[in-house]
Design an enzyme around this catalytic site. Sequence first.
Site, short mmCIF file in Angstrom:
data_model
loop_
_atom_site.label_atom_id
_atom_site.label_comp_id
_atom_site.label_asym_id
_atom_site.label_seq_id
_atom_site.Cartn_x
_atom_site.Cartn_y
_atom_site.Cartn_z
N HIS A 60 0.51 -1.62 -0.32
CA HIS A 60 0.12 0.24 0.09
C HIS A 60 1.19 0.66 0.01
O HIS A 60 2.19 1.28 0.27
CB HIS A 60 -0.76 0.20 1.31
N HIS A 62 1.35 3.85 2.09
CA HIS A 62 1.41 4.25 2.79
C HIS A 62 3.07 5.07 2.93
O HIS A 62 3.87 3.98 2.54
CB HIS A 62 1.51 4.34 4.53
N ASP A 64 5.41 4.99 5.10
CA ASP A 64 6.03 3.76 5.83
C ASP A 64 6.55 2.77 4.81
O ASP A 64 7.13 1.59 5.04
CB ASP A 64 5.55 3.73 7.26
N HIS A 65 6.02 2.49 3.91
CA HIS A 65 5.74 1.41 3.32
C HIS A 65 6.52 1.75 1.22
O HIS A 65 6.28 0.73 0.96
CB HIS A 65 4.41 0.65 2.84
#
Length: 253
Positions: A60, A62, A64-65
């Site tokens: 996904h 976000h 932090d990804h």
Amino acid sequence: MKIKFIGTSSGKTSLRRFHSSILISSSGKNILIDAGDSVARALLNCSVNILSIDSIFITHLHSDHIAGLPSLITQMKLSGREEELRIFTVPNSTNHIKNILNTCYLFEEGLNFSIIYSEFKLSDWNHLNDEIEFYPIQNSHISNKLNVSYDQQFISVSLVFSVETKVILYSSDIGGKNDLNLFTGFNSDIMILECTHVTTDEISSYIKLSGCKNIILTHIPDETEEKLEKFVNKFDVKDVKLSLAKDGLSLNI
Ligand SMILES: [Zn+2]
Ligand SMILES: [Zn+2]
């Protein structure tokens, strides 16, 4: 087959852990799952050759990804990559990822390697190569809570990997305990379960019901790390192994 935890922190930046990223290695192929902030540095920290990565999966969008993706591509360029790179991502996100890279002046014309994008076929087995198949399951981690008008669908996935003869379940970020039901029917050899959006009680109940014998918790917030360590140390269910991931942890499956 080997699993290496590159980054194991939650969405909050930590001095103890890098953001979410896992490397699966099988038959000479290396798949990087998620590319959070500073992933290039996290890979160096784990002595992984950046050029050895064949495919990148984005569960996904976000930060932090995905926020480490431009710098990772930059490092591949600076390191002289010529081999094709494959990026697997959630439906309707290819153009957004291309825009992120273009915004950082990373145009395909300026790279010595091509990037092949593939969007996940949800709730179906997707073929990667002769050894590896994967099954993306949409979960409830992301929804359009603000009801904003935006041409990207709000999709996040958990992934089931079939690698050689083993099954790996990676929850990535989920919406809550109800998403744990999405994994029913998959008999995994190892489950990598995030522990930011579910409580220790919910994890405990799920493990007892699921039948999974090897569970590793990741996406670990600094604030709850001590509590999670105590939970893992106290957890005592016959024939079940529960552990807490850390950056650099490497497992042969
Ligand atoms: Zn996350
Ligand atoms: Zn997330």
